[in-house]
Design a protein around this motif. Structure first.
Motif, mmCIF file in Angstrom:
data_model
loop_
_atom_site.group_PDB
_atom_site.id
_atom_site.type_symbol
_atom_site.label_atom_id
_atom_site.label_comp_id
_atom_site.label_asym_id
_atom_site.label_seq_id
_atom_site.Cartn_x
_atom_site.Cartn_y
_atom_site.Cartn_z
ATOM 1 N N TYR A 21 19.076 -35.490 5.633
ATOM 2 C CA TYR A 21 19.918 -34.419 5.122
ATOM 3 C C TYR A 21 21.389 -34.773 5.305
ATOM 4 C CZ TYR A 21 20.365 -32.954 10.002
ATOM 5 O OH TYR A 21 20.618 -32.922 11.350
ATOM 6 N N GLY A 53 17.886 -32.741 1.740
ATOM 7 C CA GLY A 53 18.660 -31.515 1.636
ATOM 8 C C GLY A 53 20.132 -31.684 1.944
ATOM 9 N N SER A 79 20.948 -29.999 -6.908
ATOM 10 C CA SER A 79 19.954 -30.125 -5.836
ATOM 11 C C SER A 79 18.557 -29.843 -6.379
ATOM 12 C CB SER A 79 20.282 -29.199 -4.659
ATOM 13 O OG SER A 79 20.046 -27.847 -4.980
ATOM 14 N N SER A 84 15.721 -31.397 -4.149
ATOM 15 C CA SER A 84 16.345 -31.362 -2.845
ATOM 16 C C SER A 84 16.702 -29.913 -2.535
ATOM 17 C CB SER A 84 17.599 -32.240 -2.891
ATOM 18 O OG SER A 84 18.136 -32.467 -1.635
ATOM 19 N N ASN A 85 16.825 -29.583 -1.253
ATOM 20 C CA ASN A 85 17.204 -28.234 -0.853
ATOM 21 C C ASN A 85 18.706 -28.149 -0.608
ATOM 22 O OD1 ASN A 85 14.616 -27.003 -0.752
ATOM 23 N ND2 ASN A 85 14.202 -28.089 1.147
ATOM 24 N N LEU A 86 19.267 -26.993 -0.897
ATOM 25 C CA LEU A 86 20.665 -26.712 -0.598
ATOM 26 C C LEU A 86 20.719 -25.410 0.177
ATOM 27 C CD1 LEU A 86 23.792 -26.989 -0.962
ATOM 28 C CD2 LEU A 86 23.524 -25.693 -3.059
ATOM 29 N N VAL A 121 16.718 -26.857 5.039
ATOM 30 C CA VAL A 121 16.738 -27.960 4.080
ATOM 31 C C VAL A 121 15.710 -29.035 4.390
ATOM 32 C CG1 VAL A 121 19.143 -27.588 3.441
ATOM 33 C CG2 VAL A 121 18.594 -29.322 5.166
ATOM 34 N N PRO A 125 11.155 -28.691 -0.738
ATOM 35 C CA PRO A 125 11.931 -27.921 -1.719
ATOM 36 C C PRO A 125 11.077 -26.833 -2.357
ATOM 37 C CG PRO A 125 12.253 -30.265 -2.055
ATOM 38 C CD PRO A 125 11.149 -30.118 -1.039
#
Length: 137
Positions: A21, A53, A79, A84-86, A121, A125
């Motif tokens: 991350y 993330g 993202s 991907s996580n935000l 994150v 996801p």
């Protein structure tokens, strides 16, 4: 000193790269003069590491205009495209109010601290919610 250089001198983005991350700490005025700098620095870090993330620590943001909100939305979109996580953390009251008024507060994963955002994150996801259609044809 002109207004543009004054604004960008009061704005900083500090990127911390971790194994899976990124933490981007933002301080200063997030506006039309600085939003591209934020986007470019985060995008460069993303492309260099391909993390799971991104945590945006916004505790140092003192002002945010529509371009600042726009870059946050752009990063959220990117993202999702990258699976991907935000997560946003430490949102100042002014920015919290803007996100709420615009209806964007629910689009973002928001956590009270960087530590909580990091946990968020690192989770798999979340897919976009399914689109509903009117069955009353």
């Amino acid at each position: 000193m002109d207004e543009q250089s004054d604004s960008t001198e009061r704005f900083t983005v500090t990127i911390s790269l971790h194994e899976d991350y990124i933490v981007a700490r933002v301080a200063g005025e997030l506006d039309y003069q600085t939003s591209e700098l934020l986007h470019r620095q985060v995008k460069d870090a993303w492309e260099a590491t391909h993390p799971l993330g991104l945590v945006m620590d916004l505790s140092g943001v003192t002002f945010c205009d529509s371009m600042g909100i726009g870059v946050l939305v752009l990063l959220l979109k990117q993202s999702r495209e990258q699976h991907s996580n935000l997560a946003l953390s430490n949102i100042p009251p002014l920015l919290e109010r803007i996100l709420t008024i615009t209806g964007l507060r629910t689009a973002f994963q928001v956590e009270a601290s960087v530590e909580e955002a990091v946990q968020t994150v690192q989770a798999p996801p979340q897919p976009d919610p399914p689109k509903t259609t009117n069955a009353d044809g």
